[in-house]
Scaffold this motif. Sequence first.
Motif, PDB file in Angstrom:
ATOM      1  N   GLY A   1      23.197 -12.515  24.763  1.00  0.00           N
ATOM      2  CA  GLY A   1      22.871 -12.125  26.488  1.00  0.00           C
ATOM      3  C   GLY A   1      24.357 -12.999  26.959  1.00  0.00           C
ATOM      4  O   GLY A   1      24.021 -12.552  28.183  1.00  0.00           O
TER       5      GLY A   1
ATOM      6  N   HIS B   1      21.856  -8.689  33.756  1.00  0.00           N
ATOM      7  CA  HIS B   1      20.966  -9.118  33.011  1.00  0.00           C
ATOM      8  C   HIS B   1      20.031  -8.708  31.373  1.00  0.00           C
ATOM      9  O   HIS B   1      21.016  -7.607  31.234  1.00  0.00           O
ATOM     10  CB  HIS B   1      19.617  -8.874  33.614  1.00  0.00           C
ATOM     11  CG  HIS B   1      19.253  -9.192  35.501  1.00  0.00           C
ATOM     12  ND1 HIS B   1      19.190 -10.692  35.991  1.00  0.00           N
ATOM     13  CD2 HIS B   1      20.484  -8.189  36.362  1.00  0.00           C
ATOM     14  CE1 HIS B   1      20.026 -10.435  37.005  1.00  0.00           C
ATOM     15  NE2 HIS B   1      20.424  -9.217  37.189  1.00  0.00           N
ATOM     16  N   CYS B   2      19.762  -9.436  30.379  1.00  0.00           N
ATOM     17  CA  CYS B   2      19.107  -8.818  29.071  1.00  0.00           C
ATOM     18  C   CYS B   2      18.203  -9.763  28.862  1.00  0.00           C
ATOM     19  O   CYS B   2      18.584 -10.703  29.207  1.00  0.00           O
ATOM     20  CB  CYS B   2      20.603  -9.134  28.217  1.00  0.00           C
ATOM     21  SG  CYS B   2      20.746  -9.420  26.456  1.00  0.00           S
ATOM     22  N   LEU B   3      17.366  -9.167  27.940  1.00  0.00           N
ATOM     23  CA  LEU B   3      16.800  -9.697  27.434  1.00  0.00           C
ATOM     24  C   LEU B   3      15.516  -9.033  26.586  1.00  0.00           C
ATOM     25  O   LEU B   3      16.341  -8.100  26.626  1.00  0.00           O
ATOM     26  CB  LEU B   3      15.612  -9.787  28.619  1.00  0.00           C
ATOM     27  CG  LEU B   3      14.608  -8.235  29.075  1.00  0.00           C
ATOM     28  CD1 LEU B   3      13.730  -8.535  29.839  1.00  0.00           C
ATOM     29  CD2 LEU B   3      15.667  -8.228  30.290  1.00  0.00           C
ATOM     30  N   THR B   4      15.121  -9.694  25.703  1.00  0.00           N
ATOM     31  CA  THR B   4      14.174  -9.131  24.731  1.00  0.00           C
ATOM     32  C   THR B   4      12.955  -8.591  24.940  1.00  0.00           C
ATOM     33  O   THR B   4      12.177  -9.385  25.151  1.00  0.00           O
ATOM     34  CB  THR B   4      13.929  -9.843  23.453  1.00  0.00           C
ATOM     35  OG1 THR B   4      15.002 -10.526  23.119  1.00  0.00           O
ATOM     36  CG2 THR B   4      12.998  -9.423  21.991  1.00  0.00           C
TER      37      THR B   4
ATOM     38  N   GLU C   1      14.906  -6.335  35.193  1.00  0.00           N
ATOM     39  CA  GLU C   1      14.527  -7.184  35.725  1.00  0.00           C
ATOM     40  C   GLU C   1      13.085  -7.232  36.550  1.00  0.00           C
ATOM     41  O   GLU C   1      12.929  -8.840  36.458  1.00  0.00           O
ATOM     42  CB  GLU C   1      15.725  -8.035  36.494  1.00  0.00           C
ATOM     43  CG  GLU C   1      16.556  -7.380  36.975  1.00  0.00           C
ATOM     44  CD  GLU C   1      17.396  -6.275  37.011  1.00  0.00           C
ATOM     45  OE1 GLU C   1      17.723  -6.109  38.377  1.00  0.00           O
ATOM     46  OE2 GLU C   1      17.292  -5.483  35.961  1.00  0.00           O
TER      47      GLU C   1
ATOM     48  N   ASN D   1      10.272  -7.000  34.244  1.00  0.00           N
ATOM     49  CA  ASN D   1       9.540  -8.249  33.207  1.00  0.00           C
ATOM     50  C   ASN D   1      10.369  -9.370  33.660  1.00  0.00           C
ATOM     51  O   ASN D   1      11.580  -9.514  34.565  1.00  0.00           O
ATOM     52  CB  ASN D   1      11.141  -7.438  31.741  1.00  0.00           C
ATOM     53  CG  ASN D   1      10.458  -6.694  31.260  1.00  0.00           C
ATOM     54  OD1 ASN D   1       9.449  -6.487  30.393  1.00  0.00           O
ATOM     55  ND2 ASN D   1      11.581  -5.177  31.866  1.00  0.00           N
ATOM     56  N   GLU D   2       9.680 -10.510  33.085  1.00  0.00           N
ATOM     57  CA  GLU D   2      10.472 -11.719  33.678  1.00  0.00           C
ATOM     58  C   GLU D   2      11.952 -12.034  33.240  1.00  0.00           C
ATOM     59  O   GLU D   2      11.819 -11.664  31.753  1.00  0.00           O
ATOM     60  CB  GLU D   2       9.139 -12.683  33.563  1.00  0.00           C
ATOM     61  CG  GLU D   2       7.878 -12.717  33.834  1.00  0.00           C
ATOM     62  CD  GLU D   2       6.790 -14.252  33.461  1.00  0.00           C
ATOM     63  OE1 GLU D   2       7.497 -15.259  32.998  1.00  0.00           O
ATOM     64  OE2 GLU D   2       6.059 -14.214  33.862  1.00  0.00           O
ATOM     65  N   THR D   3      13.046 -12.417  34.069  1.00  0.00           N
ATOM     66  CA  THR D   3      14.226 -12.275  32.856  1.00  0.00           C
ATOM     67  C   THR D   3      14.413 -13.018  32.396  1.00  0.00           C
ATOM     68  O   THR D   3      13.931 -14.607  32.883  1.00  0.00           O
ATOM     69  CB  THR D   3      15.408 -12.284  34.227  1.00  0.00           C
ATOM     70  OG1 THR D   3      14.862 -11.186  35.260  1.00  0.00           O
ATOM     71  CG2 THR D   3      16.671 -11.736  34.038  1.00  0.00           C
ATOM     72  N   GLU D   4      14.733 -12.566  31.509  1.00  0.00           N
ATOM     73  CA  GLU D   4      14.917 -13.808  30.767  1.00  0.00           C
ATOM     74  C   GLU D   4      16.532 -13.818  29.058  1.00  0.00           C
ATOM     75  O   GLU D   4      16.756 -11.940  29.245  1.00  0.00           O
ATOM     76  CB  GLU D   4      14.438 -13.976  28.890  1.00  0.00           C
ATOM     77  CG  GLU D   4      13.694 -12.830  28.519  1.00  0.00           C
ATOM     78  CD  GLU D   4      12.167 -13.506  27.703  1.00  0.00           C
ATOM     79  OE1 GLU D   4      12.825 -13.489  25.895  1.00  0.00           O
ATOM     80  OE2 GLU D   4      10.794 -13.519  28.364  1.00  0.00           O
ATOM     81  N   THR D   5      16.780 -14.619  28.507  1.00  0.00           N
ATOM     82  CA  THR D   5      18.199 -14.040  28.005  1.00  0.00           C
ATOM     83  C   THR D   5      17.961 -13.763  26.546  1.00  0.00           C
ATOM     84  O   THR D   5      16.610 -14.181  26.475  1.00  0.00           O
ATOM     85  CB  THR D   5      18.790 -15.275  27.851  1.00  0.00           C
ATOM     86  OG1 THR D   5      19.495 -16.209  29.538  1.00  0.00           O
ATOM     87  CG2 THR D   5      20.427 -14.845  26.851  1.00  0.00           C
ATOM     88  N   ALA D   6      18.140 -12.652  26.349  1.00  0.00           N
ATOM     89  CA  ALA D   6      17.804 -12.051  24.849  1.00  0.00           C
ATOM     90  C   ALA D   6      17.891 -13.254  23.647  1.00  0.00           C
ATOM     91  O   ALA D   6      19.250 -13.786  23.974  1.00  0.00           O
ATOM     92  CB  ALA D   6      18.299 -10.903  24.823  1.00  0.00           C
TER      93      ALA D   6
END
Length: 368
Positions: free
Chosen positions: A231, A242-245, A360, A363-368
């Motif tokens: 991420g 943006h990158c998320l699981t 983004e 989803n709620e943006t969060e780092t993977a």
Amino acid sequence: MFIDDAAVLADLASGAAFLGSGGGGDPYYSLLLAEAALARCGRFELVSLADVADDALLAPCGWIGAPTVSVEKLPNGKEAVSGLRRLEEIMGKPIDAVLPIEIGGGNGLAPFIAAAELGIPVIDCDGMGRAFPESQMAIFNIRGISACPSVLTAADGSLSVIETGDNLTHERIARALAVSLGGIAHMVEYPLTGAEAKAHAVPGSVSAAIAVGRAVREARAGGADPFAALGKALEATGLYPHCLTLFDGKIVDLERETRGGFSVGTVTIDGFADSGRMEIEFQNENLVATRDGKVLAMVPDIITVMDRDTADTITTEKLKYGQRVKVIAAAAPDILRDDHALSFVGPRAFGMGYDFAPVEALNETETA
């Protein structure tokens, strides 16, 4: 920049596999060919797009067909060179450099093999910023550049020159040829000048793939979380902010077939800790991911299935029942997200009945 270390090629293969959104072909065989070319020729030259002469002749290239076929039908190693040589005859001048038509999967490495044989550089850019299943989905078509003349070559030595009036017809002819030649072929397409590449190509995508692959490798070697490293590396590229699981679970069902020159199907993943069920539809590349019927990510944003223990990308032709995976999503480059581009690469271009929504925003943006 010169690449003279096989470890950098491995990083490129890893990063390109992720950016392929499940497609572009498993990079394993392309990596073997690139490593052999490196041993033969000493090094590869990777040139910044900004340093290319405006009047240079550039040739995007890569493979067309179903990734499931590429697992079993190996190249002869000469397809790209013969296609590029014929293009030089048609254009009446030498090709100055090559670039990936798409940075995804094995196609991210394909130009390096040809460049080594021809003694020319690879440009640090590509035509998609990821992988897409159809030729007319390249940014060059979106911006009005003709795919022709293009040259399609196959492992049996066949060579076909394609000239059409529009790029959708070009895709249909090239796809039919690839199917008739066993399901996969190499294609040189969208010949363009340095000025046109500067105006329209996705800059820095090759070095971005290298950085992503390196970050994952170093995190694993150091005992750190490779998904967190992934991420951060994607964000640092400036192309994939943006990158998320999206999901964490086990593959419990897989429907996949090779049809019309594509690998198409659906993979179903049951989440751990009763977190629901995810389904991913794919056409060479992963197109849409839903959890319990709710859309969490869609094309052109990147949706990649990865081994949850090693953070290795699992391309669509490598998906298997029982694999324990994480599904990672990343925002596509901005160049693919405007309204005009979305008419070529958004969900409606794949027959889906809804408009694009950014990952983004879904989803709620969060780092993977």
